[in-house]
Enzyme design. Structure first.
Site, PDB file in Angstrom:
ATOM      1  N   GLU A  20       0.815  -1.213   0.000  1.00 47.19           N
ATOM      2  CA  GLU A  20       0.000   0.000   0.000  1.00 47.19           C
ATOM      3  C   GLU A  20       0.853   1.270   0.000  1.00 47.19           C
ATOM      4  O   GLU A  20       0.502   2.271  -0.639  1.00 47.19           O
ATOM      5  CB  GLU A  20      -0.934   0.021   1.223  1.00 47.19           C
ATOM      6  CG  GLU A  20      -2.080  -0.992   1.177  1.00 47.19           C
ATOM      7  CD  GLU A  20      -1.685  -2.377   1.682  1.00 47.19           C
ATOM      8  OE1 GLU A  20      -0.478  -2.645   1.855  1.00 47.19           O
ATOM      9  OE2 GLU A  20      -2.590  -3.209   1.896  1.00 47.19           O
ATOM     10  N   LYS A  22       3.884   1.785  -1.211  1.00 50.21           N
ATOM     11  CA  LYS A  22       4.480   2.019  -2.542  1.00 50.21           C
ATOM     12  C   LYS A  22       3.461   2.666  -3.471  1.00 50.21           C
ATOM     13  O   LYS A  22       3.732   3.676  -4.124  1.00 50.21           O
ATOM     14  CB  LYS A  22       4.939   0.693  -3.126  1.00 50.21           C
ATOM     15  CG  LYS A  22       5.453   0.773  -4.553  1.00 50.21           C
ATOM     16  CD  LYS A  22       5.608  -0.634  -5.128  1.00 50.21           C
ATOM     17  CE  LYS A  22       6.154  -0.615  -6.534  1.00 50.21           C
ATOM     18  NZ  LYS A  22       7.575  -0.251  -6.588  1.00 50.21           N
ATOM     19  N   HIS A 710      24.104   4.276 -15.972  1.00 53.46           N
ATOM     20  CA  HIS A 710      23.152   4.786 -14.985  1.00 53.46           C
ATOM     21  C   HIS A 710      22.601   6.143 -15.369  1.00 53.46           C
ATOM     22  O   HIS A 710      21.732   6.682 -14.707  1.00 53.46           O
ATOM     23  CB  HIS A 710      23.807   4.846 -13.602  1.00 53.46           C
ATOM     24  CG  HIS A 710      24.204   3.494 -13.114  1.00 53.46           C
ATOM     25  ND1 HIS A 710      25.468   2.975 -13.316  1.00 53.46           N
ATOM     26  CD2 HIS A 710      23.512   2.522 -12.492  1.00 53.46           C
ATOM     27  CE1 HIS A 710      25.527   1.765 -12.819  1.00 53.46           C
ATOM     28  NE2 HIS A 710      24.348   1.456 -12.323  1.00 53.46           N
ATOM     29  N   CYS A 742      27.531  -1.851 -17.344  1.00 51.87           N
ATOM     30  CA  CYS A 742      26.580  -2.830 -16.824  1.00 51.87           C
ATOM     31  C   CYS A 742      25.523  -3.066 -17.909  1.00 51.87           C
ATOM     32  O   CYS A 742      25.655  -2.563 -19.026  1.00 51.87           O
ATOM     33  CB  CYS A 742      25.957  -2.281 -15.531  1.00 51.87           C
ATOM     34  SG  CYS A 742      25.022  -3.500 -14.589  1.00 51.87           S
TER      35      CYS A 742
END
Ligand code: GLN
Ligand code: ZN
Length: 768
Positions: A20, A22, A710, A742
């Site tokens: 809830e 989130k 990123h 990555c």
């Protein structure tokens, strides 16, 4: 009452049984609800949690364990330790300012120099929880700047519950912070205590005034290697804090590890109660009990707050009996080992897990009952029925054939040192691989995943809801792979990947195909902010019923003449990102996973795959909290990686990949993995990471990431070329690979294509 042991909880999951928090938080961020609605959701969750704990019979119920984002960040806000780049006079509420510190208004390095970029985030001890790193400067000031802790205490009071407010301890706060400023290297952060402690005193005194009886102050750094100065800071802090209150009782909590040589200082703190983690500290609990001072209460953290298995009452009661006979019931509290924010909320909604497995588990709500039952048992109340059913559950788990697979155990027992080694030394393998792969100098590749587009996520959701067939889904994945292979060929990349479109998570994908794993439906735990993870549960011996990646990899290889890398998640990473069985050493569980992966590697080779990457991004985060425990861990981590990788011929090239750049302190272990090629994150640190290679000559091939994935930023050719030129100062040029930091799954194709084109061009320039 005086004959019964107190029950004490350190913290309860705040996310809600159905996530809830989130949902509400993200709705607020995207302006779908207003702050009132968010605050109401939060308040309802807190009340529900307090009442759940009260109903279960917990006496010391925590408050201020709630957080919209992170409790360390809340402490920063409470202390008014807001980094100066955030304009406090802005017309924002405290809530928005807090979210801004956590999430930033703009990305680091964008041209807007008023940009308020987020504070750094890093792992909380050895958990998968991430906290917002306090920013410390020598000239910073502290002032009481939030009423959160008082408001929540008051809110619970009006529910008829007198809670125990929880604070991050001052010394832990400082140690977990990061020092900034020109004098950063010479500045002693603990000198800030003089400015900080008055705010803590103000908080404690106000809570006392409001009627609080207990306050819990978390100092988990007692589980770390501490310097003499840090121990002195702790001693001084609690002398000052204890001297500032009258009737208010202070509890200092350590968790996550043994206290070891810090024990004398810990036990001498002039507070009313001390909490210890007797799950992680099982070996030293007798010593703690024997040396525990009179006139203090010992809170024994006997119910594991960070795993999902039922407590073993038999074993727990043997510890508690000893504590009772040595210290007396009035000097004891029963508690979880650490805050339960690291546990999922409840098993109550797990209708899809079968009853047998479910009967072995307990999440946070069920753990409350365990604490209360143990307290009753030790206080002489009759709880025989509960003791019996707990014993039955544990007995059935001990002997279940679903857990114990004879073939796996026998195979694991037979592993010898030779099974860990490739047939030939690296140099010889290298030559064989070179003539078979025929790659140019500075070969280019990527780390595995390509953008997970909204379309892919949609198709996965449709499959889950059975709105498309598996066949339709597979056909769709095929088109994605075809497209991605084609794009890589057009880019002229040398070693291709299939893109990992069929995987929604790099651990879950393998766990779902391995025996010994099970998945909950609602077993979420907070990772950071509104990001929660649902770790797989490793309940039994691990084995591989069938090949897991061979079909997709083979299909991808059939589309091109260039080598396609097989992509696997390594044994340590699979272990590290799961809830792991507690009935055998973690090293043994890792070995079983390694054996399953070893078979997969061999099957890929048989299917004609010449390059296989085994990702181990989590190998570093598995390092134990105490440095003296590192060698043992590194030995089994390295051995199990090698076990997974060494079943192949010399000709097959094994890659590995790791994120995060603090490798300097484990570089020898990384070399010991003996992967033919390793790719590592390094572009953000502008190759600082290569410092590790100044003193240590890394023997095998290596791809230091040149493209920071990123950020949406597209790196240009020059800067990547420059990084690669720099790398040649440390690494022989014939050992260098060219690749991003990555995986690219979080990026968009519009960013990835030009960035990779530039990357390939940088490699080509170097070849000239
Ligand atoms: N192969 C994985 C990917 O590309 C590696 C992810 C990671 O290092 N965390 O997504
Ligand atoms: Zn990575």
């Amino acid at each position: 009452m005086s004959n019964s042991v107190l029950t004490n909880n350190l913290g309860f999951p705040r996310i809600g049984a159905k996530r809830e928090l989130k949902k509400a938080t993200e709705a607020y961020w995207s302006n779908k609800i207003d702050s009132n609605e968010l605050l109401e959701t939060a308040s309802a969750l807190r009340k529900l949690n307090w009442n759940t704990q009260k109903k279960a019979g917990i006496e010391l119920i925590p408050s201020n364990d709630f957080s919209f984002y992170d409790q360390v960040l809340d402490m920063t806000c409470t202390l008014g330790a807001i980094p100066s780049r955030f304009n406090r006079n802005q017309n924002t509420t405290d809530l928005d300012l807090m979210f801004t510190i956590a999430r930033g208004l703009s990305k680091i390095g964008t041209s807007n120099d008023k940009a308020t970029y987020a504070s750094e985030m890093t792992k909380w001890f050895d958990t998968n929880y991430h906290y917002i790193v306090p920013e410390l400067t020598s000239n910073m000031d502290f002032k009481l700047a939030s009423t959160k802790i008082f408001d929540e205490f008051q809110e619970a009071l009006s529910e008829g519950i007198k809670t125990k407010p929880v604070l991050v301890g001052p010394v832990t706060y400082l140690k977990m912070g990061k020092v900034f400023g020109d004098d950063a290297s010479s500045f002693d952060r603990y000198t800030l205590l003089d400015k900080m402690l008055p705010v803590y005193i103000q908080i404690l005194q106000k809570l006392e005034e409001m009627g609080a009886e207990w306050v819990q102050i978390d100092e988990p750094i007692f589980s770390l290697d501490l310097t003499k100065e840090e121990l002195e800071a702790l001693t001084k802090t609690y002398k000052v804090l204890a001297g500032s209150v009258n009737k208010l009782k202070l509890m200092v909590a350590n968790y996550f590890g043994e206290i070891r040589e810090n024990l004398a200082v810990f036990l001498s703190l002039p507070v009313s109660a001390l909490h210890v983690d007797s799950v992680r500290g099982r070996k030293e609990i007798d010593t703690v009990i024997e040396s525990f001072p009179e006139n203090k209460i010992l809170s024994i953290g006997i119910v594991n707050g960070r795993n999902i298995w039922k407590n073993n009452y038999n074993d727990s009661l043997s510890v508690l009996e000893k504590a009772k006979s040595t210290l007396g019931v009035e000097s004891l509290m029963i508690a979880p080992s650490c805050s339960m924010i690291h546990s999922p909320v409840t098993i109550a909604n797990e209708s899809k897990l079968d009853a047998e497995l479910l009967n072995w588990m307990s999440f946070a709500t069920e753990k409350l009952d365990e604490i209360v039952t143990l307290a009753k048992a030790i206080s002489g109340e009759n709880v025989q029925e509960k003791l019996d059913s707990n014993k039955a559950a544990n007995d059935s788990r001990n002997s279940s054939t679903r857990i114990h697979n004879k073939a796996v155990k026998e195979r694991s027992a037979k592993i010898s040192k030779e099974d860990l080694e490739r047939s030939s030394e690296f140099e010889k393998r290298r030559q064989i691989q070179q003539s078979s792969l025929n790659l140019p100098a500075f070969p280019t590749t990527t780390i595995g995943s390509f953008p997970q587009t909204p379309e892919i996520r949609k198709m996965r959701a449709l499959l889950r809801k059975n709105e498309i067939t598996q066949k339709e889904y597979d056909e769709f994945i095929k088109t994605q792979i075809q497209d991605t292979i084609k794009k890589q060929e057009d880019l002229d990349i040398d070693v291709l990947v299939h893109g990992e479109f069929e995987r929604n998570d790099m651990v879950e994908y393998f766990g779902e195909q391995l025996d010994g794993f099970v998945f909950s439906r609602f077993g979420w735990v907070q990772s950071f902010g509104s990001r929660y993870v649902k770790p797989p549960i490793i309940f039994g011996d691990v084995s591989r019923p069938a090949p897991m990646t061979v079909e997709w990899t083979q299909y991808s290889q059939s589309l091109t003449d260039k080598p396609v890398k097989g992509m696997l998640t390594g044994p340590v990473t699979i272990l590290q990102w799961s809830f792991v069985r507690d009935d055998q050493p973690r090293s043994e569980t890792t070995k079983q996973i390694a054996l399953a992966l070893r078979d997969e590697v061999v099957d890929l080779e048989k299917a004609g795959i010449k390059v296989i990457q085994i990702d181990e991004p989590a190998i570093r985060e598995g390092l134990p909290l105490r440095q003296s425990d590192w060698p043992e861990y590194l030995e089994w981590a390295v051995d199990n990686f090698k076990l997974s990788a060494s079943g192949v011929q010399d000709e097959t090239q094994i890659h590995t990949h790791m994120c995060y750049s603090e490798f300097n302190d484990m570089i020898e272990s990384i070399a010991a993995l003996d992967a033919d090629v390793i790719s590592i994150e390094s572009s953000r640190s502008k190759m600082d990471l290569l410092d590790a290679f100044v003193d240590f000559k890394y023997p095998n091939e290596i791809g230091p990431g040149v493209y920071d994935i990123h950020s949406p930023r597209i790196p240009n050719i020059d800067e990547m070329e420059e990084l690669l030129v720099k790398a040649q100062n440390y690494i022989p040029k014939e050992h260098i690979w060219v690749n991003p930091d990555c995986g690219l799954k979080t990026r968009r194709w519009e960013e990835v294509m030009p960035a990779l084109a530039n990357m390939v061009e940088a490699a080509k320039r170097l070849r000239k």
